[in-house]
Design an enzyme around this catalytic site. Sequence first.
Site, PDB file in Angstrom:
ATOM      1  N   HIS A  50      43.535  25.628  24.735  1.00 22.94           N
ATOM      2  CA  HIS A  50      44.002  25.264  25.948  1.00 22.94           C
ATOM      3  C   HIS A  50      42.749  25.875  26.864  1.00 22.94           C
ATOM      4  CE1 HIS A  50      48.119  24.406  25.291  1.00 22.94           C
ATOM      5  NE2 HIS A  50      48.421  25.565  24.925  1.00 22.94           N
TER       6      HIS A  50
ATOM      7  N   LYS B  15      51.918  22.085  27.717  1.00 21.35           N
ATOM      8  CA  LYS B  15      52.978  21.169  27.550  1.00 21.35           C
ATOM      9  C   LYS B  15      52.754  19.720  28.198  1.00 21.35           C
ATOM     10  CE  LYS B  15      55.068  24.430  26.526  1.00 21.35           C
ATOM     11  NZ  LYS B  15      55.440  24.501  25.240  1.00 21.35           N
TER      12      LYS B  15
ATOM     13  N   GLY C  31      60.732  15.099  25.172  1.00 19.61           N
ATOM     14  CA  GLY C  31      59.756  14.087  24.734  1.00 19.61           C
ATOM     15  C   GLY C  31      59.812  12.785  25.528  1.00 19.61           C
TER      16      GLY C  31
ATOM     17  N   THR D 232      51.134  18.731  23.033  1.00 16.03           N
ATOM     18  CA  THR D 232      50.092  19.388  22.114  1.00 16.03           C
ATOM     19  C   THR D 232      50.506  19.360  20.786  1.00 16.03           C
ATOM     20  OG1 THR D 232      49.748  21.112  23.752  1.00 16.03           O
ATOM     21  CG2 THR D 232      48.944  21.538  21.800  1.00 16.03           C
ATOM     22  N   THR D 233      51.804  19.479  20.622  1.00 22.25           N
ATOM     23  CA  THR D 233      52.347  19.596  19.384  1.00 22.25           C
ATOM     24  C   THR D 233      52.428  18.122  18.694  1.00 22.25           C
ATOM     25  OG1 THR D 233      54.133  21.164  20.158  1.00 22.25           O
ATOM     26  CG2 THR D 233      54.642  20.243  18.250  1.00 22.25           C
ATOM     27  N   TRP D 234      52.765  17.237  19.534  1.00 16.18           N
ATOM     28  CA  TRP D 234      52.475  15.712  19.223  1.00 16.18           C
ATOM     29  C   TRP D 234      51.185  15.342  18.775  1.00 16.18           C
ATOM     30  CZ3 TRP D 234      53.155  10.959  23.101  1.00 16.18           C
ATOM     31  CH2 TRP D 234      53.357   9.899  22.196  1.00 16.18           C
TER      32      TRP D 234
HETATM   33  P1  PAP Z   1      52.088  23.545  24.164  1.00 18.98           P
HETATM   34  O1  PAP Z   1      51.014  22.793  25.039  1.00 18.98           O
HETATM   35  O2  PAP Z   1      52.608  24.860  24.524  1.00 18.98           O
HETATM   36  O3  PAP Z   1      51.653  23.668  22.448  1.00 18.98           O
HETATM   37  P2  PAP Z   1      53.562  20.862  23.824  1.00 18.98           P
HETATM   38  O4  PAP Z   1      53.801  20.461  22.530  1.00 18.98           O
HETATM   39  O5  PAP Z   1      52.585  20.214  24.863  1.00 18.98           O
HETATM   40  O6  PAP Z   1      53.378  22.799  24.064  1.00 18.98           O
HETATM   41  O7  PAP Z   1      54.911  20.913  24.593  1.00 18.98           O
HETATM   42  C1  PAP Z   1      55.867  20.437  24.274  1.00 18.98           C
HETATM   43  C2  PAP Z   1      56.387  19.086  24.930  1.00 18.98           C
HETATM   44  O8  PAP Z   1      55.883  17.980  24.134  1.00 18.98           O
HETATM   45  C3  PAP Z   1      57.777  18.826  25.448  1.00 18.98           C
HETATM   46  O9  PAP Z   1      57.936  18.063  26.399  1.00 18.98           O
HETATM   47  P3  PAP Z   1      59.375  17.950  27.149  1.00 18.98           P
HETATM   48  O10 PAP Z   1      59.698  19.502  27.692  1.00 18.98           O
HETATM   49  O11 PAP Z   1      58.904  17.355  28.456  1.00 18.98           O
HETATM   50  O12 PAP Z   1      60.447  17.532  26.442  1.00 18.98           O
HETATM   51  C4  PAP Z   1      58.125  18.162  23.999  1.00 18.98           C
HETATM   52  O13 PAP Z   1      59.360  17.520  23.677  1.00 18.98           O
HETATM   53  C5  PAP Z   1      57.126  17.156  23.782  1.00 18.98           C
HETATM   54  N1  PAP Z   1      56.871  16.597  22.581  1.00 18.98           N
HETATM   55  C6  PAP Z   1      56.775  17.398  21.164  1.00 18.98           C
HETATM   56  N2  PAP Z   1      56.679  16.583  20.203  1.00 18.98           N
HETATM   57  C7  PAP Z   1      56.800  15.364  20.773  1.00 18.98           C
HETATM   58  C8  PAP Z   1      56.387  14.018  20.226  1.00 18.98           C
HETATM   59  N3  PAP Z   1      56.375  13.864  18.767  1.00 18.98           N
HETATM   60  N4  PAP Z   1      56.371  12.976  20.949  1.00 18.98           N
HETATM   61  C9  PAP Z   1      56.506  13.173  22.308  1.00 18.98           C
HETATM   62  N5  PAP Z   1      56.568  14.299  23.023  1.00 18.98           N
HETATM   63  C10 PAP Z   1      56.705  15.382  22.215  1.00 18.98           C
END
Ligand code: PAP
Length: 329
Positions: free
Chosen positions: A138, A73, A294, A76-78
């Site tokens: 992770h 969280k 995000g 990662t996706t970003w």
């Molecule tokens: P993971 O570690 O389980 O793969 P991960 O991608 O880190 O998950 O978690 C998603 C978080 O990254 C979310 O944060 P939030 O709950 O505070 O909103 C998600 O919104 C955020 N996120 C995903 N894509 C982007 C992006 N392109 N830019 C910024 N934040 C992002």
Amino acid sequence: MTTSSPKYLQEDNLSEECKKLLSILPKDKGWVGSYIYNYQGFWTPPRFLQGVIAFQQQFQAEDSDIILVTTPKSGTTWLKSLLFALINRVKHPIFEPNHPLLVNNPHVLVPFLEHDLYIDGRVHDFSTFTSPKLLATHVPFASLPKSVQDSKTKLVYLCRNPRDTFISMWHFTNNLLLHHNDTNSIEEKFDLFCEGVSLYGPFWNHVLDYWKKSIEMPTKILFLMYEEIKKKPKVQLKRLAKFLECPISTEEENCGVVDEILKMCSFKNLRNLEVNTNGRFSTGEAYNLFFRKGEIGDWKNYFTTNMSDKLNHTIEEKFQGSGLKFSYV
Ligand code: PAP
């Protein structure tokens, strides 16, 4: 595990070896499934534990591999999307109308080792991967396979301030539970997080280990923070490119490559793509669960003063003298 557990945590395919190990490992209340287990000092649910062990036993790193390591969280996706766009910018020019990031979720393009490639007893064959392989995990540094630690494999590490990390994790696990008519109380999960019982936690051990290693091995580990990328995306993207030995040339910059990569990988753009709005993992979880807000500072909408004080106290104690500072706004 109960039959109502989300599919991605079901334990139907656990090996006898894994079940035996689970019977002797310390356990605590799970965030999603019934229990979370402490293996080699970190916490993980059973299905992922089996994946971690297979990753440790079977993966042979190559010097050219690039592995993204994150605390869950932390964005990662970003970072998966940024890495993919950056590394593949010759093969897939960022201005290409059919760019893979427009039609695939970043988790498909940069797969997790323990959650995907080695999950459920799979033996993974990397022959179809092009070089450099882009992978993700992770797993804490001390538990990475020896070949990852000892080779020239580059590790890109990403973390995020613990308050937003916690809120994001709480929402994510609640969303998974929602479909099973269950919910996590914020108070209960917050106490678990502060005790270190969170996915791949304790949070501070995960971050501190990679922080120290990144100082010891600056050409092997690049330490990034979500907030720094949010605030200075161009600087951080160029830093990433330089670390991966594919620096962005002045010509590329003048052509708008940096701006275009950042635009393509922006929260707004990725979240609104058809694939991320309606797509799902094979286990059924919607890709849109990975795009919530995000932002930096959503914790302010949930934290009480007591929660802030409690987490501050832990974080100050754990990070004292490390030189590492989190940004909360
Ligand atoms: P993971 O570690 O389980 O793969 P991960 O991608 O880190 O998950 O978690 C998603 C978080 O990254 C979310 O944060 P939030 O709950 O505070 O909103 C998600 O919104 C955020 N996120 C995903 N894509 C982007 C992006 N392109 N830019 C910024 N934040 C992002």
